[in-house]
Design an enzyme around this catalytic site. Sequence first.
Site, PDB file in Angstrom:
ATOM      1  N   THR A  27      54.590   9.085  53.266  1.00 58.43           N
ATOM      2  CA  THR A  27      54.428   9.571  54.660  1.00 58.43           C
ATOM      3  C   THR A  27      55.901  11.044  54.297  1.00 58.43           C
ATOM      4  O   THR A  27      55.442  12.360  54.966  1.00 58.43           O
ATOM      5  CB  THR A  27      55.254   9.513  55.513  1.00 58.43           C
ATOM      6  OG1 THR A  27      54.438   7.637  55.803  1.00 58.43           O
ATOM      7  CG2 THR A  27      55.553   9.515  57.289  1.00 58.43           C
ATOM      8  N   VAL A  28      57.451  10.850  54.143  1.00 60.00           N
ATOM      9  CA  VAL A  28      57.678  11.691  53.591  1.00 60.00           C
ATOM     10  C   VAL A  28      57.682  12.555  52.743  1.00 60.00           C
ATOM     11  O   VAL A  28      57.484  14.103  52.987  1.00 60.00           O
ATOM     12  CB  VAL A  28      59.756  11.514  53.861  1.00 60.00           C
ATOM     13  CG1 VAL A  28      60.183  12.243  53.732  1.00 60.00           C
ATOM     14  CG2 VAL A  28      59.807  10.510  54.912  1.00 60.00           C
ATOM     15  N   VAL A  60      70.126   9.477  57.357  1.00 61.27           N
ATOM     16  CA  VAL A  60      70.709   8.697  58.827  1.00 61.27           C
ATOM     17  C   VAL A  60      69.994   9.837  59.979  1.00 61.27           C
ATOM     18  O   VAL A  60      69.874  11.428  59.878  1.00 61.27           O
ATOM     19  CB  VAL A  60      71.898   8.987  59.050  1.00 61.27           C
ATOM     20  CG1 VAL A  60      72.586   8.127  60.270  1.00 61.27           C
ATOM     21  CG2 VAL A  60      72.589   8.260  58.358  1.00 61.27           C
ATOM     22  N   GLY A 105      67.363  11.025  60.256  1.00 69.42           N
ATOM     23  CA  GLY A 105      66.555  11.493  60.030  1.00 69.42           C
ATOM     24  C   GLY A 105      66.204  12.788  59.842  1.00 69.42           C
ATOM     25  O   GLY A 105      67.397  13.803  59.213  1.00 69.42           O
ATOM     26  N   GLY A 164      52.342   3.016  66.160  1.00 69.76           N
ATOM     27  CA  GLY A 164      53.192   3.239  65.133  1.00 69.76           C
ATOM     28  C   GLY A 164      54.772   4.003  64.927  1.00 69.76           C
ATOM     29  O   GLY A 164      55.258   3.992  63.614  1.00 69.76           O
ATOM     30  N   GLU A 215      57.563  -2.019  63.678  1.00 70.97           N
ATOM     31  CA  GLU A 215      56.539  -2.869  61.495  1.00 70.97           C
ATOM     32  C   GLU A 215      55.709  -3.775  62.727  1.00 70.97           C
ATOM     33  O   GLU A 215      57.064  -4.414  63.937  1.00 70.97           O
ATOM     34  CB  GLU A 215      57.386  -2.622  60.540  1.00 70.97           C
ATOM     35  CG  GLU A 215      57.345  -1.385  60.299  1.00 70.97           C
ATOM     36  CD  GLU A 215      58.940  -1.041  58.943  1.00 70.97           C
ATOM     37  OE1 GLU A 215      58.558  -2.199  58.018  1.00 70.97           O
ATOM     38  OE2 GLU A 215      58.598  -0.661  58.501  1.00 70.97           O
ATOM     39  N   ASP A 225      68.807  -2.340  60.787  1.00 70.90           N
ATOM     40  CA  ASP A 225      68.546  -0.405  60.282  1.00 70.90           C
ATOM     41  C   ASP A 225      69.478   0.259  60.496  1.00 70.90           C
ATOM     42  O   ASP A 225      70.093   1.178  59.453  1.00 70.90           O
ATOM     43  CB  ASP A 225      67.311   0.060  60.462  1.00 70.90           C
ATOM     44  CG  ASP A 225      67.029   1.414  60.517  1.00 70.90           C
ATOM     45  OD1 ASP A 225      66.788   1.691  59.625  1.00 70.90           O
ATOM     46  OD2 ASP A 225      67.046   1.923  61.547  1.00 70.90           O
ATOM     47  N   LYS A 241      72.722   2.854  58.732  1.00 69.62           N
ATOM     48  CA  LYS A 241      73.262   4.007  59.110  1.00 69.62           C
ATOM     49  C   LYS A 241      74.143   4.454  59.391  1.00 69.62           C
ATOM     50  O   LYS A 241      75.367   5.745  59.166  1.00 69.62           O
ATOM     51  CB  LYS A 241      72.307   4.297  59.648  1.00 69.62           C
ATOM     52  CG  LYS A 241      70.269   4.241  59.311  1.00 69.62           C
ATOM     53  CD  LYS A 241      69.446   4.815  60.733  1.00 69.62           C
ATOM     54  CE  LYS A 241      68.161   4.811  59.748  1.00 69.62           C
ATOM     55  NZ  LYS A 241      67.049   4.871  61.334  1.00 69.62           N
ATOM     56  N   GLY A 253      60.164  10.178  61.272  1.00 69.87           N
ATOM     57  CA  GLY A 253      58.469  11.129  61.296  1.00 69.87           C
ATOM     58  C   GLY A 253      58.971  11.925  60.627  1.00 69.87           C
ATOM     59  O   GLY A 253      59.446  12.242  59.495  1.00 69.87           O
TER      60      GLY A 253
HETATM   61  N1  NAP Z   1      59.604   7.716  57.464  1.00 71.25           N
HETATM   62  C1  NAP Z   1      60.223   8.806  57.955  1.00 71.25           C
HETATM   63  O1  NAP Z   1      60.058   8.645  59.538  1.00 71.25           O
HETATM   64  C2  NAP Z   1      62.015   8.429  57.087  1.00 71.25           C
HETATM   65  C3  NAP Z   1      62.940   8.994  57.839  1.00 71.25           C
HETATM   66  C4  NAP Z   1      64.265   8.451  57.876  1.00 71.25           C
HETATM   67  C5  NAP Z   1      64.004   8.392  55.997  1.00 71.25           C
HETATM   68  N2  NAP Z   1      62.966   8.134  55.547  1.00 71.25           N
HETATM   69  C6  NAP Z   1      63.658   7.350  54.022  1.00 71.25           C
HETATM   70  O2  NAP Z   1      62.390   8.423  53.652  1.00 71.25           O
HETATM   71  C7  NAP Z   1      61.886   7.304  52.082  1.00 71.25           C
HETATM   72  C8  NAP Z   1      60.598   7.414  52.190  1.00 71.25           C
HETATM   73  O3  NAP Z   1      60.034   6.850  53.192  1.00 71.25           O
HETATM   74  P1  NAP Z   1      58.054   7.028  53.356  1.00 71.25           P
HETATM   75  O4  NAP Z   1      58.531   7.396  55.229  1.00 71.25           O
HETATM   76  O5  NAP Z   1      58.101   8.102  53.158  1.00 71.25           O
HETATM   77  O6  NAP Z   1      57.936   5.868  52.704  1.00 71.25           O
HETATM   78  P2  NAP Z   1      56.283   5.297  52.328  1.00 71.25           P
HETATM   79  O7  NAP Z   1      55.153   5.958  52.311  1.00 71.25           O
HETATM   80  O8  NAP Z   1      55.939   4.127  52.299  1.00 71.25           O
HETATM   81  O9  NAP Z   1      56.166   5.440  51.045  1.00 71.25           O
HETATM   82  C9  NAP Z   1      56.749   5.727  49.432  1.00 71.25           C
HETATM   83  C10 NAP Z   1      55.969   6.192  48.494  1.00 71.25           C
HETATM   84  O10 NAP Z   1      56.914   5.604  47.200  1.00 71.25           O
HETATM   85  C11 NAP Z   1      55.836   4.817  46.828  1.00 71.25           C
HETATM   86  N3  NAP Z   1      56.500   4.513  45.840  1.00 71.25           N
HETATM   87  C12 NAP Z   1      56.605   3.009  46.168  1.00 71.25           C
HETATM   88  N4  NAP Z   1      57.425   1.889  45.353  1.00 71.25           N
HETATM   89  C13 NAP Z   1      57.135   3.138  44.184  1.00 71.25           C
HETATM   90  C14 NAP Z   1      57.459   3.090  42.371  1.00 71.25           C
HETATM   91  N5  NAP Z   1      58.224   1.578  42.500  1.00 71.25           N
HETATM   92  N6  NAP Z   1      56.967   3.256  41.611  1.00 71.25           N
HETATM   93  C15 NAP Z   1      56.613   4.475  42.116  1.00 71.25           C
HETATM   94  N7  NAP Z   1      56.031   4.888  43.144  1.00 71.25           N
HETATM   95  C16 NAP Z   1      56.543   4.066  44.426  1.00 71.25           C
HETATM   96  C17 NAP Z   1      54.581   4.768  47.426  1.00 71.25           C
HETATM   97  O11 NAP Z   1      53.260   4.374  46.479  1.00 71.25           O
HETATM   98  P3  NAP Z   1      52.184   2.913  47.335  1.00 71.25           P
HETATM   99  O12 NAP Z   1      51.292   4.044  48.205  1.00 71.25           O
HETATM  100  O13 NAP Z   1      51.883   2.959  46.082  1.00 71.25           O
HETATM  101  O14 NAP Z   1      53.116   2.152  48.226  1.00 71.25           O
HETATM  102  C18 NAP Z   1      54.464   5.772  48.296  1.00 71.25           C
HETATM  103  O15 NAP Z   1      53.805   7.116  48.133  1.00 71.25           O
HETATM  104  C19 NAP Z   1      63.076   5.997  52.656  1.00 71.25           C
HETATM  105  O16 NAP Z   1      63.626   5.918  51.681  1.00 71.25           O
HETATM  106  C20 NAP Z   1      62.956   5.625  53.660  1.00 71.25           C
HETATM  107  O17 NAP Z   1      63.399   5.003  54.614  1.00 71.25           O
HETATM  108  C21 NAP Z   1      61.749   7.830  56.505  1.00 71.25           C
END
Ligand code: NAP
Length: 446
Positions: free
Chosen positions: A34-35, A153, A155, A208, A211, A222, A226, A323
């Site tokens: 997502t990010v 922290v 976002g 969404g 979880e 969580d 932070k 997001g």
């Molecule tokens: N989403 C938010 O709103 C948000 C906000 C603040 C901070 N964050 C932080 O940002 C980070 C990413 O979040 P996200 O929401 O983007 O997560 P996400 O959608 O689950 O994306 C994670 C990506 O990393 C890949 N991945 C996971 N393990 C891997 C590995 N061992 N080797 C290679 N690729 C791997 C996943 O591949 P697959 O597709 O195969 O699973 C996926 O494409 C996290 O630390 C999260 O806490 C997110």
Amino acid sequence: MSKTPPAKPSHAKPAPTPRDRTPARTVALVGFGTVGRAVAKILCERSNDDGLLRLTHICNRNVERKKQPWVTEPWFPSDVIWTEDFHAVLQSDVDIIIELIGGLTPAEELVRSALNAGKSVVTANKQLIARHGPDLLQLASAKGCQLEFGASVAGGVPVLPALRTGLSGDRLHGIAGILNGTCNYILSRIETARIPFSEALEEAQALGYAEADASEDLDGGDARAKLAILALAGLHVRVSPADIRTRTIRPIDAVDFDYAAELGCTIRQISRADLKETTLFAEVGPSLVPTSSPFGRVQKNLNLVLTSGQYGGDMAFLGAGAGGDPTAVAVVSDLMFVAEGLAAGPRPHRSLQLTSPNVSCDFETPWYLRFLVKDQPGIIAGLAAILSAHQLNIDAVLQNPGFDKNALPFVITLEPCRDAQLPAALQEMSALPFALRPCLCLPILR
Ligand SMILES: NC(=O)c1ccc[n+]([C@@H]2O[C@H](COP(=O)([O-])OP(=O)(O)OC[C@H]3O[C@@H](n4cnc5c(N)ncnc54)[C@H](OP(=O)(O)O)[C@@H]3O)[C@@H](O)[C@H]2O)c1
């Protein structure tokens, strides 16, 4: 007839373009979820604006399936290398690595190897920074590179960059926040729609915002990660998330918002940390806050962080705590900060002078106690006897009419006392024969 003199040949150099000023820094993105996707899009769409950053690698497991329709757009560089091999990224001459896979394994190892290889790192990974932030910062400093984690922290809310720069001239002693959008969504929905907790949770899951297993959010895990990061960056303390007490929001019900409203309050999950000499008072949990206060006004899944400083007083930071796009903005802003730092050449690294205080949740506040009882004579007298035996002073008793006498909710508020004075009394009161459930005990933060 006067003639316009011919224009003098200009010896002035054309204004330097950003590319002239600073060579583009090459960037590898590890984790294309997502990010990651949102970061790639912003980076590539913006690359013509300032030319500061150039995306060269995208690394993800099974990477082929991650390609987006827009990678064929003209703004997406055709020479980006798609790889599953992080070691190839490490061995490349990329300047900055963005870690966006999340979790501890293998993220910790990836970040350590990147720093050891002298590459600066930007991450949004709260679990990693909450547990290993101090060590990783030290490693970055020793290797002459940078580690930034502004998105870990709140976002897209730029509170960590503010702590790093705009507030670094102050001496902060307190940080409090609404740091978990899922809890805030659920609590503000119970507040506005007076629906049961379970219904608000289902709604958040359907949208969404939560979880399927939302325990980390609901039970405070969580938010405490932070809070540990905010305490590291703002109060310069090394605190393990596991040392921060959490209380769950699960027992909060619509009736609590009715009683809270009578006290001029609402209920929010508040994370707070106050540094007093060698003790860090810290905890995460549902709390009563005045309806008219900044916390009381935060609706839906927004985040709010308040800081308190010795010189600058109180500051507030409000916005989207999660997001893809808002979080990606924070990541790209960190990248720009790192790239500018690299362009400026070696500079002394801020080595945070960290202390390791005792961690305590023994805050002194007034308290809200909500009981659920089978009605019978002598209930108030029984509770008052226990409270009095523990030197706890009643401030008010609230009992609204109209409830089923077999499951009657009512509230006692207590005058300010320390957290540590409560557990024994709560246990005794919850064991009384008319008590249907353990008493819900919430601090009232004025
Ligand atoms: N989403 C938010 O709103 C948000 C906000 C603040 C901070 N964050 C932080 O940002 C980070 C990413 O979040 P996200 O929401 O983007 O997560 P996400 O959608 O689950 O994306 C994670 C990506 O990393 C890949 N991945 C996971 N393990 C891997 C590995 N061992 N080797 C290679 N690729 C791997 C996943 O591949 P697959 O597709 O195969 O699973 C996926 O494409 C996290 O630390 C999260 O806490 C997110």
